[in-house]
Enzyme design. Structure first.
Site, PDB file in Angstrom:
ATOM      1  N   GLU A  43      -6.421   3.832  -5.698  1.00  0.00           N
ATOM      2  CA  GLU A  43      -7.625   4.159  -4.937  1.00  0.00           C
ATOM      3  C   GLU A  43      -8.064   5.554  -5.359  1.00  0.00           C
ATOM      4  OE1 GLU A  43      -9.467   4.734  -0.488  1.00  0.00           O
ATOM      5  OE2 GLU A  43      -7.580   5.629  -1.075  1.00  0.00           O
TER       6      GLU A  43
ATOM      7  N   ASP B  41       0.865  -1.178   0.000  1.00  0.00           N
ATOM      8  CA  ASP B  41       0.000   0.000   0.000  1.00  0.00           C
ATOM      9  C   ASP B  41       0.905   1.233   0.000  1.00  0.00           C
ATOM     10  OD1 ASP B  41      -2.151   1.779   0.465  1.00  0.00           O
ATOM     11  OD2 ASP B  41      -3.175   0.280   1.693  1.00  0.00           O
TER      12      ASP B  41
ATOM     13  N   HIS C 263     -10.983  -1.894   4.469  1.00  0.00           N
ATOM     14  CA  HIS C 263     -10.727  -1.423   5.834  1.00  0.00           C
ATOM     15  C   HIS C 263     -11.388  -0.080   6.135  1.00  0.00           C
ATOM     16  CE1 HIS C 263      -8.065   0.749   3.302  1.00  0.00           C
ATOM     17  NE2 HIS C 263      -7.675   1.526   4.290  1.00  0.00           N
ATOM     18  N   ASP C 264     -11.989   0.540   5.141  1.00  0.00           N
ATOM     19  CA  ASP C 264     -12.672   1.827   5.359  1.00  0.00           C
ATOM     20  C   ASP C 264     -14.187   1.681   5.339  1.00  0.00           C
ATOM     21  OD1 ASP C 264     -10.236   3.201   5.348  1.00  0.00           O
ATOM     22  OD2 ASP C 264     -10.323   3.588   3.187  1.00  0.00           O
TER      23      ASP C 264
ATOM     24  N   ASP D  54      -2.750   4.686  -2.458  1.00  0.00           N
ATOM     25  CA  ASP D  54      -3.713   5.312  -1.561  1.00  0.00           C
ATOM     26  C   ASP D  54      -4.141   6.695  -2.052  1.00  0.00           C
ATOM     27  OD1 ASP D  54      -5.036   5.295   1.119  1.00  0.00           O
ATOM     28  OD2 ASP D  54      -3.792   7.073   1.397  1.00  0.00           O
TER      29      ASP D  54
HETATM   30  O1  ISL Z   1     -11.158  11.003  -1.705  1.00  0.00           O
HETATM   31  C1  ISL Z   1     -12.151  10.452  -1.249  1.00  0.00           C
HETATM   32  C2  ISL Z   1     -13.481  10.802  -1.761  1.00  0.00           C
HETATM   33  O2  ISL Z   1     -13.434  11.765  -2.746  1.00  0.00           O
HETATM   34  C3  ISL Z   1     -12.053   9.449  -0.132  1.00  0.00           C
HETATM   35  O3  ISL Z   1     -13.022   8.467  -0.270  1.00  0.00           O
HETATM   36  C4  ISL Z   1     -10.691   8.839  -0.062  1.00  0.00           C
HETATM   37  O4  ISL Z   1     -10.456   8.108  -1.238  1.00  0.00           O
HETATM   38  C5  ISL Z   1     -10.531   7.913   1.098  1.00  0.00           C
HETATM   39  O5  ISL Z   1     -10.931   8.497   2.296  1.00  0.00           O
HETATM   40  C6  ISL Z   1      -9.067   7.597   1.189  1.00  0.00           C
HETATM   41  O6  ISL Z   1      -8.814   6.534   2.050  1.00  0.00           O
HETATM   42  C7  ISL Z   1      -7.478   6.155   2.129  1.00  0.00           C
HETATM   43  O7  ISL Z   1      -6.649   7.200   2.576  1.00  0.00           O
HETATM   44  C8  ISL Z   1      -6.861   7.638   3.908  1.00  0.00           C
HETATM   45  C9  ISL Z   1      -6.896   6.474   4.911  1.00  0.00           C
HETATM   46  O8  ISL Z   1      -7.368   6.921   6.144  1.00  0.00           O
HETATM   47  C10 ISL Z   1      -7.769   5.337   4.425  1.00  0.00           C
HETATM   48  O9  ISL Z   1      -7.709   4.258   5.326  1.00  0.00           O
HETATM   49  C11 ISL Z   1      -7.292   4.983   3.056  1.00  0.00           C
HETATM   50  O10 ISL Z   1      -7.942   3.863   2.519  1.00  0.00           O
HETATM   51  C12 ISL Z   1      -5.738   8.567   4.244  1.00  0.00           C
HETATM   52  O11 ISL Z   1      -4.508   7.978   3.934  1.00  0.00           O
END
Ligand code: ISL
Ligand code: CA
Length: 544
Positions: A242, A98, A315-316, A199
């Protein structure tokens, strides 16, 4: 679509901290993962994506990196990682890392330097704006707290953070910074890392008004550059971005093989459907028809142009069975299998989130003190203190939507702490581990685990699941999700009942005779023209 070595594989996401603890400190680690590789091999996955493992003060569980070259001590050493990679190779599993490249930790030496000296080399590695202490620049709300701008008294400037105050955004306009990141990626490639999950990668370009430009052309330029100087140097890697803000159009560009950016992206439309005025903080259930339309749209639109990623949880996100299925014990296993059927027969690469293959459910913590997640704790304070939501309502939202639902320890067996640790787990174990755990399911041929194992094997064996042309049936039905896949003279039919009620359907003519049932979650044997589906029933028929 050109064939790729990774097209038949299913990936598995490991949230290391909660997967398996080898030394009793209550935190999952690399040796813990190594001890469970036989389990993953038995499941049949071809890749593991491991949540960030670099050194970090852990305000956001590793998504705030303070040293991109070091391993988080809680997880182990570089030698442990090398051992993990080797042990995975033996089992034909690649390790995906990641990469958190939108921001670092505020404890990263780059940031410490940057925040000390306006004229130093590293100052420009981050994003700054002048201001006065009581007058921040124009800007949006940050994801995990306050405004995107945070004051640094020492140099009388504000720095920009998309997420928490502890996660300052890197300045992608700075070429030295980018080159440092690419060198770091190459370092991990040399260690045997065979894939990357990027990420929040569509946040790297800012719009100049205190927000991010998730539609910027520039993101593609940077990705092409990164591809050229890092993961594109080898052709045996797998990459997934992501992209929380991606549209269909953008996704086609990101994952168009010709453009050499990424192999695929995670889009979030299907998990964001049903969000309300305060984003995900609502007790509303998802809308099945909307969900179905979104899934269908992505299948249809990317076909032949770009590759889909397929997931219902990570995980989110809350646990998929609790959210899209039904975690009442009467329906839990059946609906978990139904959801898996629906997703795994589609085109794209499925990602199984740890515990999903057991039908693990939301934990439904009803005390704020049980929550650990920075996002949950932050929004609880922000939304209740400003009087927008009552504490009682917000607790209900957390129970349904908190990221901690996905982060409780993996349920291995019926021993204390679900066999996750011999110590005190960093977050409470879901008490239902006595009913839901790997040990029991490995013994039971009808378990959710064995159902996933079969789906994963079918994808490995059958081209039609990987390449077959997708066509939706029953588009307007408010219980049934059904579709066919076609490849040459072969045909596949997937039928899923997403509701707790029976549903009536007619089998398409072609499947009424001589079709073979590939998988069923209820042991259905007879496939007449007219079928009354049981609650949450699913099956797949195949015809040559
Ligand atoms: O950007 C977004 C929506 O427009 C969010 O959904 C974003 O993609 C998301 O919150 C990102 O998550 C990732 O990065 C975060 C971390 O807390 C998460 O666990 C991770 O999956 C910050 O690094
Ligand atoms: Ca440990």
């Amino acid at each position: 679509m050109d064939k790729k070595w990774w097209h038949h594989l299913t990936a598995y996401q490991i949230y290391t901290r909660s997967f398996c603890d080898s030394n009793g400190d209550g935190i999952g680690d690399f040796q813990g993962i190594i001890s469970k590789l036989d389990y993953l091999q038995e499941l049949g996955v071809g890749a593991i994506w491991i949540s960030p493992f670099n050194d970090s003060p852990n305000y956001d569980n590793g998504y705030d990196i303070s040293d991109y070259y070091a391993i988080l001590k809680d997880f182990g050493t570089t030698e442990d990682l090398e051992e993990l990679v080797k042990e995975c190779e033996k089992r034909d599993i690649i390790v995906m890392m990641d990469l958190v490249l939108n921001h670092s930790s505020n404890e990263h030496p780059w940031f410490l330097e940057a925040a000390k000296d306006r004229d130093g080399k590293y100052h420009d590695y981050y994003i700054w704006e002048e201001g006065t202490e009581d007058q921040p620049p124009q800007g949006e709300g940050a994801f995990f707290g306050g405004n995107v701008w945070e004051w640094t008294p020492q140099i009388q400037e504000y720095y920009y953070h998309t997420f928490s105050i502890q996660q300052p955004d890197l300045n992608w306009k700075n070429e030295d910074m980018r080159k440092d990141l690419y060198a770091m990626i190459r370092y991990w490639m040399e260690k045997g890392i065979r894939g990357f999950r990027m990420d929040a990668i569509d946040n790297i370009v800012k719009n100049g008004h205190g927000g991010n430009d998730q539609q910027s052309e520039k993101i593609h330029t940077y990705l092409q550059e990164m591809n050229k100087y890092s993961f594109g140097l080898q052709d045996n890697l797998l990459t997934v971005g992501e992209t929380g803000g991606t549209t269909l159009e953008m996704a086609k560009v990101y994952s168009d093989p010709e453009r050499k950016e990424l192999d695929m992206v995670f889009q979030f439309e299907h998990v964001e459907n049903g969000n309300g005025d305060y984003g995900k903080w609502t007790t509303e259930k998802y809308d099945f028809k909307e969900f179905k339309n979104i899934m269908i749209k992505w299948q249809e639109e990317l076909a032949g142009k770009a590759w889909n990623s397929l997931f219902l949880g990570n995980h989110d996100q809350p646990r998929s069975v609790s959210r899209f299925g039904n975690d009442n014990p009467a329906y839990r296993d059946i609906s978990a299998k139904m959801l898996a059927t629906c997703l795994h027969m589609m085109q794209g690469t499925p990602y199984v989130y740890q515990g999903e293959e057991l039908g693990m459910t939301n934990v439904y913590f009803d005390k704020l003190e049980d929550y650990r997640d920075i996002e949950s704790l932050h929004y609880f304070t922000e939304l209740t203190e400003t009087g927008r939501l009552t504490p009682e309502y917000m607790m209900k939202c957390l129970m349904l939507r908190s990221r901690d639902n996905a982060r409780t320890p993996m349920q291995w067996d019926t021993s204390a702490s679900a066999g996750f640790t011999t110590g005190e787990p960093w977050i409470k174990v879901n008490p239902n581990y006595r009913q839901i755990n790997a040990a029991d399911q490995l013994k039971d041929p009808d378990s959710v685990f064995h159902y996933y194992q079969k789906l994963i094997r079918l994808r490995k064996e059958m081209d039609i699941i990987v390449y077959g042309e997708f066509e939706a049936l029953y588009r307007d039905h408010d219980q049934i999700f059904a579709y066919t896949r076609k490849l040459g003279s072969e045909k596949l039919l997937t039928v899923c009942n997403f509701s707790a009620q029976e549903a009536e359907m007619e089998l398409p003519e072609t499947f009424t005779e001589g079709a073979q049932c590939l998988i069923t979650n209820m042991g259905r044997k007879v496939f007449d023209r007219k079928i009354i589906l049981n609650p949450y029933e699913a099956f797949v028929l195949y015809k040559k």
